[in-house]
Enzyme design. Structure first.
Site, PDB file in Angstrom:
ATOM      1  N   HIS A 196      -4.216  29.133  19.938  1.00  0.00           N
ATOM      2  CA  HIS A 196      -5.011  28.210  20.032  1.00  0.00           C
ATOM      3  C   HIS A 196      -5.143  26.740  19.146  1.00  0.00           C
ATOM      4  CE1 HIS A 196      -9.193  25.754  20.803  1.00  0.00           C
ATOM      5  NE2 HIS A 196      -9.073  26.004  22.697  1.00  0.00           N
ATOM      6  N   GLU A 215      -3.673  21.746  25.487  1.00  0.00           N
ATOM      7  CA  GLU A 215      -5.088  21.193  25.511  1.00  0.00           C
ATOM      8  C   GLU A 215      -4.574  19.843  24.229  1.00  0.00           C
ATOM      9  OE1 GLU A 215      -8.277  24.294  26.042  1.00  0.00           O
ATOM     10  OE2 GLU A 215      -7.678  24.930  23.510  1.00  0.00           O
TER      11      GLU A 215
END
Ligand code: 13P
Length: 254
Positions: A95, A163
């Site tokens: 992430h 993302e």
């Protein structure tokens, strides 16, 4: 057809009581959501509660991170086999917040992805550019360093989360066209390295300020196979709305 997946990344939020109350409200709201996979990724400390609450339902549980070694003197770390034994089916890898605040590199992402696969977990591997203008070059570099080193079998088991860092958390979503372009860019990398069939099977989720009021337009892009949701996943009603939205859109195509 790629089965849509919608994943909640709760980041560093909630506790066991909050997790229990989330599930109590959420589960009845998504009873008819049979067209997509639902994964909730709570903190490590809430995994046990979430696994118990989700047992017997279609909701799967994921962790937000793992370490690549199986066990040993690595204070503070949690391994793939531990996550699997706790009842998780998925794990988020790489992430952008891990890359940014905890120094994770593409090489580490690759090791973690392999470790997740070896433990029988589905890795949700995150990529994304920091600044809006660098998308293609950053995605190519992250793919080369973090994903291209997988075997065909390992690659077939992963999900990618796109993302864009500039769109996370602050309410500024990528437009559907920008997101679709980035997904195509990732799929093109996948095709070059793993072949057309594998690239076509690959699920790519979009993440970054996804909310019930912008989800419809994003999902209308065939390139977007689901969402990785931060803020809006903390509330059971808004997350259920996203899940049901997705179900409706894809049910229409079914
Ligand atoms: P937000 O939905 O809060 O922008 O977070 C996105 C994200 O980082 C999910 O992993």
């Amino acid at each position: 057809m790629r089965i849509p997946l919608i994943a909640a990344n709760w980041k560093m939020h909630k506790n066991p009581a909050g997790t229990t109350s989330f599930f109590r409200s959420f589960l009845p709201l998504v009873e008819s959501a049979v067209h997509c996979e639902i994964v909730i990724c709570p903190s490590f400390l809430d995994v046990e509660t979430a696994v118990a609450a989700g047992r017997g339902t279609r909701v799967r549980i994921g962790a937000q991170n793992l370490y690549w070694e199986k066990e040993g003197a690595f204070t503070g770390e949690i391994s793939g086999p531990m996550i699997k034994a706790a009842g998780c089916s998925h794990v988020i890898v790489g992430h952008s917040e891990r890359r940014r605040y905890f120094g994770e590199t593409d090489a580490g992402v690759l090791k973690k992805t392999v470790a997740a696969f070896d433990a029988g977990l589905t890795p949700i591997v995150c990529v994304g550019e920091r600044q809006e203008k660098n998308a293609a070059a950053t995605l190519a570099e992250q793919f080369r360093g973090g994903i291209a080193g997988l075997s065909d079998e390992q690659f077939a088991a992963i999900v990618i989360g796109y993302e864009p860092v500039w769109a996370i958390g602050d309410g500024e979503t990528a437009t559907p066209a920008v997101a679709a372009d980035a997904h195509q860019c990732i799929r093109a990398q996948a095709k070059e390295r793993f072949g057309a069939a594998a690239a076509n099977q690959l699920r790519i989720l979009y993440g970054g300020s996804v909310k019930p009021d912008n989800a419809g337009k994003l999902l209308a892009e065939p390139e977007i196979d689901g969402f990785l949701v931060g803020g809006a996943s903390l509330d059971p009603v808004s997350f259920a709305e996203l899940v049901n939205f997705q179900t409706d859109v894809h049910a229409g195509h079914a």
